[in-house]
Design a protein around this motif. Structure first.
Motif, PDB file in Angstrom:
ATOM      1  N   GLU A 122      42.156  47.015  36.697  1.00  0.00           N
ATOM      2  CA  GLU A 122      42.510  46.003  37.687  1.00  0.00           C
ATOM      3  C   GLU A 122      43.513  46.498  38.726  1.00  0.00           C
ATOM      4  O   GLU A 122      44.306  45.718  39.246  1.00  0.00           O
ATOM      5  CB  GLU A 122      43.037  44.742  37.004  1.00  0.00           C
ATOM      6  CG  GLU A 122      41.974  43.911  36.323  1.00  0.00           C
ATOM      7  CD  GLU A 122      40.941  43.355  37.297  1.00  0.00           C
ATOM      8  OE1 GLU A 122      41.313  42.904  38.416  1.00  0.00           O
ATOM      9  OE2 GLU A 122      39.749  43.377  36.952  1.00  0.00           O
ATOM     10  N   GLY A 123      43.488  47.804  39.007  1.00  0.00           N
ATOM     11  CA  GLY A 123      44.372  48.351  40.026  1.00  0.00           C
ATOM     12  C   GLY A 123      45.800  48.577  39.562  1.00  0.00           C
ATOM     13  O   GLY A 123      46.665  48.883  40.364  1.00  0.00           O
ATOM     14  N   PHE A 124      46.028  48.427  38.263  1.00  0.00           N
ATOM     15  CA  PHE A 124      47.358  48.663  37.709  1.00  0.00           C
ATOM     16  C   PHE A 124      47.318  49.852  36.764  1.00  0.00           C
ATOM     17  O   PHE A 124      46.297  50.151  36.156  1.00  0.00           O
ATOM     18  CB  PHE A 124      47.876  47.429  36.957  1.00  0.00           C
ATOM     19  CG  PHE A 124      48.297  46.319  37.867  1.00  0.00           C
ATOM     20  CD1 PHE A 124      49.576  46.282  38.400  1.00  0.00           C
ATOM     21  CD2 PHE A 124      47.406  45.318  38.214  1.00  0.00           C
ATOM     22  CE1 PHE A 124      49.971  45.264  39.253  1.00  0.00           C
ATOM     23  CE2 PHE A 124      47.789  44.297  39.071  1.00  0.00           C
ATOM     24  CZ  PHE A 124      49.072  44.267  39.587  1.00  0.00           C
ATOM     25  N   TYR A 125      48.453  50.497  36.651  1.00  0.00           N
ATOM     26  CA  TYR A 125      48.630  51.673  35.806  1.00  0.00           C
ATOM     27  C   TYR A 125      49.587  51.255  34.691  1.00  0.00           C
ATOM     28  O   TYR A 125      50.754  50.964  34.945  1.00  0.00           O
ATOM     29  CB  TYR A 125      49.229  52.784  36.665  1.00  0.00           C
ATOM     30  CG  TYR A 125      49.406  54.120  35.998  1.00  0.00           C
ATOM     31  CD1 TYR A 125      48.389  55.061  36.022  1.00  0.00           C
ATOM     32  CD2 TYR A 125      50.608  54.457  35.384  1.00  0.00           C
ATOM     33  CE1 TYR A 125      48.561  56.306  35.440  1.00  0.00           C
ATOM     34  CE2 TYR A 125      50.787  55.696  34.804  1.00  0.00           C
ATOM     35  CZ  TYR A 125      49.754  56.616  34.837  1.00  0.00           C
ATOM     36  OH  TYR A 125      49.923  57.846  34.266  1.00  0.00           O
ATOM     37  N   PHE A 126      49.067  51.150  33.483  1.00  0.00           N
ATOM     38  CA  PHE A 126      49.840  50.683  32.337  1.00  0.00           C
ATOM     39  C   PHE A 126      50.269  51.858  31.473  1.00  0.00           C
ATOM     40  O   PHE A 126      49.497  52.782  31.246  1.00  0.00           O
ATOM     41  CB  PHE A 126      49.007  49.732  31.475  1.00  0.00           C
ATOM     42  CG  PHE A 126      48.624  48.471  32.177  1.00  0.00           C
ATOM     43  CD1 PHE A 126      49.484  47.382  32.180  1.00  0.00           C
ATOM     44  CD2 PHE A 126      47.414  48.360  32.842  1.00  0.00           C
ATOM     45  CE1 PHE A 126      49.142  46.209  32.828  1.00  0.00           C
ATOM     46  CE2 PHE A 126      47.065  47.195  33.495  1.00  0.00           C
ATOM     47  CZ  PHE A 126      47.929  46.116  33.494  1.00  0.00           C
ATOM     48  N   SER A 127      51.497  51.795  30.975  1.00  0.00           N
ATOM     49  CA  SER A 127      52.012  52.794  30.049  1.00  0.00           C
ATOM     50  C   SER A 127      52.585  52.066  28.839  1.00  0.00           C
ATOM     51  O   SER A 127      53.376  51.141  28.995  1.00  0.00           O
ATOM     52  CB  SER A 127      53.121  53.624  30.691  1.00  0.00           C
ATOM     53  OG  SER A 127      52.643  54.312  31.823  1.00  0.00           O
ATOM     54  N   VAL A 128      52.155  52.504  27.660  1.00  0.00           N
ATOM     55  CA  VAL A 128      52.742  52.019  26.414  1.00  0.00           C
ATOM     56  C   VAL A 128      53.552  53.176  25.855  1.00  0.00           C
ATOM     57  O   VAL A 128      53.024  54.268  25.648  1.00  0.00           O
ATOM     58  CB  VAL A 128      51.653  51.562  25.409  1.00  0.00           C
ATOM     59  CG1 VAL A 128      52.281  51.168  24.084  1.00  0.00           C
ATOM     60  CG2 VAL A 128      50.831  50.421  25.993  1.00  0.00           C
ATOM     61  N   ILE A 129      54.836  52.941  25.646  1.00  0.00           N
ATOM     62  CA  ILE A 129      55.753  53.994  25.211  1.00  0.00           C
ATOM     63  C   ILE A 129      56.248  53.662  23.816  1.00  0.00           C
ATOM     64  O   ILE A 129      56.660  52.525  23.546  1.00  0.00           O
ATOM     65  CB  ILE A 129      56.935  54.112  26.185  1.00  0.00           C
ATOM     66  CG1 ILE A 129      56.413  54.396  27.599  1.00  0.00           C
ATOM     67  CG2 ILE A 129      57.907  55.190  25.723  1.00  0.00           C
ATOM     68  CD1 ILE A 129      57.379  54.103  28.701  1.00  0.00           C
TER      69      ILE A 129
END
Length: 184
Positions: A122-129
């Motif tokens: 959806e045009g977003f860059y997600f990071s799970v840390i």
């Protein structure tokens, strides 16, 4: 609606007046995608990994139970970061970037070698840390967490992310009528 006030600024998309309860559900949604990918044996999700310390403490099962039972996720397990994709070259429109979905990939985060798993939709860059960042680290890096009622999804140029460039360059790009599109 989770976000009642959204403004596009020069540095990113500013979200304020956040409905905290819905925001927590949104974070759980992101973590559910991550959990599904991290526990999958499918080749496409091999980049979604969990930090070895979490695995040794049964973190994947703790996360699954929290998601399944809709209970609070322990704040020491994960941090979630969101950024808005952009293309500084102008080749890809926001609409093109919203249609981009890539397989998860990971790399070390910070000096203490936390694990960051990234994915795009959806045009977003997600990071799970994982393990989670301290409050100080979260504030300095605009990490999503339910204590705040606002945040900024800073812009990230997809050209600055080597893994995205690799994925895009491995895909056939078809240009017609001045618009770029991805074909498989």
């Amino acid at each position: 609606n989770v976000f009642n006030n959204v403004k596009k600024e020069e540095d990113g998309v500013h979200f304020s007046v956040v409905d905290v309860d819905k925001f927590i559900k949104f974070i759980k949604f992101i973590l559910a995608i991550y959990w599904r990918a991290a526990t999958s044996t499918h080749e496409s999700y091999k980049g979604a990994v969990m930090h070895r310390d979490l695995l040794s403490k049964n973190g994947d099962e703790k996360l699954r139970l929290c998601l399944f039972n809709d209970t609070k996720i322990p704040s020491l397990l994960f941090s979630v970061k969101i950024r808005r994709l952009k293309d500084s070259t102008g080749t890809w429109s926001l609409s093109d970037l919203k249609n981009l979905i890539v397989t998860p990939f990971h790399h070390p985060y910070g000096e203490d070698k936390k694990v960051q798993v990234d994915f795009v939709f959806e045009g977003f860059y997600f990071s799970v840390i994982s393990p989670a960042l301290s409050d100080k680290e979260r504030r300095s890096d605009m990490i999503l967490y339910p204590k705040g009622r606002q945040f900024v999804a800073k812009y990230i140029d997809f050209n600055s992310v080597p893994e995205l460039n690799e994925i895009i360059n491995a895909t056939v790009i078809k240009v017609s009528n001045g618009h770029s599109s991805i074909t498989s």
